[in-house]
Design a protein around this motif. Structure first.
Motif, short mmCIF file in Angstrom:
data_model
loop_
_atom_site.label_atom_id
_atom_site.label_comp_id
_atom_site.label_asym_id
_atom_site.label_seq_id
_atom_site.Cartn_x
_atom_site.Cartn_y
_atom_site.Cartn_z
N ASP A 184 6.85 11.20 -9.56
CA ASP A 184 6.47 9.93 -8.57
C ASP A 184 8.26 9.85 -8.51
O ASP A 184 7.72 8.93 -6.81
N ARG A 211 2.21 15.58 -6.93
CA ARG A 211 2.28 16.01 -7.27
C ARG A 211 3.67 17.51 -7.62
O ARG A 211 3.44 17.89 -8.29
N HIS A 257 -3.23 14.43 -3.76
CA HIS A 257 -2.49 14.68 -5.22
C HIS A 257 -1.14 16.00 -4.26
O HIS A 257 -0.32 16.33 -4.77
N GLY A 266 -0.30 8.76 -6.67
CA GLY A 266 0.12 8.31 -7.94
C GLY A 266 0.78 6.43 -8.14
O GLY A 266 0.47 6.41 -6.73
N PRO A 267 0.90 6.29 -8.77
CA PRO A 267 0.77 6.99 -10.08
C PRO A 267 -0.39 6.83 -11.44
O PRO A 267 -1.21 5.62 -11.51
N HIS A 290 -0.56 11.40 -14.70
CA HIS A 290 0.51 12.80 -13.40
C HIS A 290 1.88 11.83 -12.73
O HIS A 290 1.48 11.11 -11.19
N HIS A 291 2.70 11.72 -13.62
CA HIS A 291 3.80 10.74 -13.05
C HIS A 291 5.04 11.55 -12.98
O HIS A 291 6.26 11.08 -12.61
#
Length: 303
Positions: free
Chosen positions: A227, A197, A194, A218-219, A223-224
């Protein structure tokens, strides 16, 4: 001793892993995601087949114990789709579990991890290929220290890699201080997830210098927000000489994020992210990130 990646169908050579989604989920459930569970085997198979059609050859499922990983179903799906699947043991943040389950695991968590890595998960016959644990937001609470201590014990007993959920991409250096500093896990056995993020290029560079693996995973639909910063981070790390430490994954965590349900899903990694990065970094580096690096990150000389 032969090095191998432990898949749900047995150990394979690192070079046979092929194009790899290094962090994703075929099955997952949590009280934190009510009504969004990944629990449909037909959809999981369709997603694996879509990933295969896009050029994918292997998927590492980071779903740990107690979160609906459905280990017994994974060999059937792997065979049907023609995709290698790696399953995880481990434990997520406390919020994902009933307190009774956590109480039941007190005093024997490392033993459970080792058993699932070496003997199998329940009666499924499937052996896990990694340990997945989780940190907190910019900190490590008592639960994280407990699970990471058990993960370190399991690593020392088996050689298994440890994959870490970084909450919102934070806490990377605290994790490395604990796992590698206090608990003696070699940094090349630690995979930080991650990092996309929290686009802190300084911390990412420090983590890379420590020698661990950096996963940009991602994406997922949930959780975008950062990105668009990921290519900058990957470019900076590659330019600094850390292309050999990068991993990519899709991290599909809810049903609506699957490509077969209208989301980006696993194929997006190859359909959009790969060409986007290849334009800036070159095909040679992208081949290394998607094939060579996962084989090295997840291969173990199993004890």
């Amino acid at each position: 001793m032969v090095s191998g990646v432990r898949t749900v169908l047995g150990d394979v050579r690192p070079e046979d892993l092929g194009v790899c989604d290094a962090h994703d989920h075929l099955f997952l459930r949590s009280p934190q995601l009510p009504g969004q569970e990944l629990n449909d085997a037909a959809a999981a198979r369709a997603e694996l087949e879509a990933f295969r059609a896009a050029g994918g050859a292997s998927v590492v499922q980071w779903t740990p114990l107690g979160m609906g990983r459905r280990a017994a179903d994974l060999p059937l799906l792997s065979r049907a789709a023609g995709v290698h699947v790696v399953c995880a043991t481990g434990l997520h943040q406390a919020a994902h579990y009933a307190p009774e389950l956590l109480d039941e695991l007190r005093g024997r968590l490392a033993d459970v991890f080792v058993s699932e890595l070496t003997e199998g998960i329940g009666t499924s016959g499937v052996r896990a290929g990694l340990v997945k644990v989780a940190g907190g937001f910019h900190a490590l609470d008592a639960h994280a220290r407990w699970t990471m201590t058990a993960a370190a014990e399991a690593h020392h007993a088996t050689g298994a890699p440890i994959a870490v959920h970084l909450e919102m991409g934070t806490g990377a250096l605290d994790v490395l201080d604990l796992l590698c500093g206090e608990l003696g896990v070699p940094p090349e056995r630690v995979i930080l997830g991650h990092l996309n993020r929290c686009p802190d290029l300084v911390v990412q560079r420090q983590a890379a210098e420590a020698g661990c693996w950096l996963a940009f995973d991602g994406p997922s639909r949930a959780h975008h927000a950062t990105d668009w910063r990921m290519p900058d981070a990957v470019r900076a790390l590659a330019a600094a000489g850390f292309g050999h430490r990068l991993l990519l994954g899709g991290d599909t965590v809810v049903a609506g994020a699957r490509s077969v349900d209208g989301g980006p899903g696993m194929p997006y990694l190859l359909r959009r992210i790969r060409p986007r990065l290849a334009r800036e970094l070159g095909e040679e580096l992208m081949n290394r990130v998607l094939t060579d690096n996962p084989g090295r990150a997840f291969a173990v000389e199993w004890h």
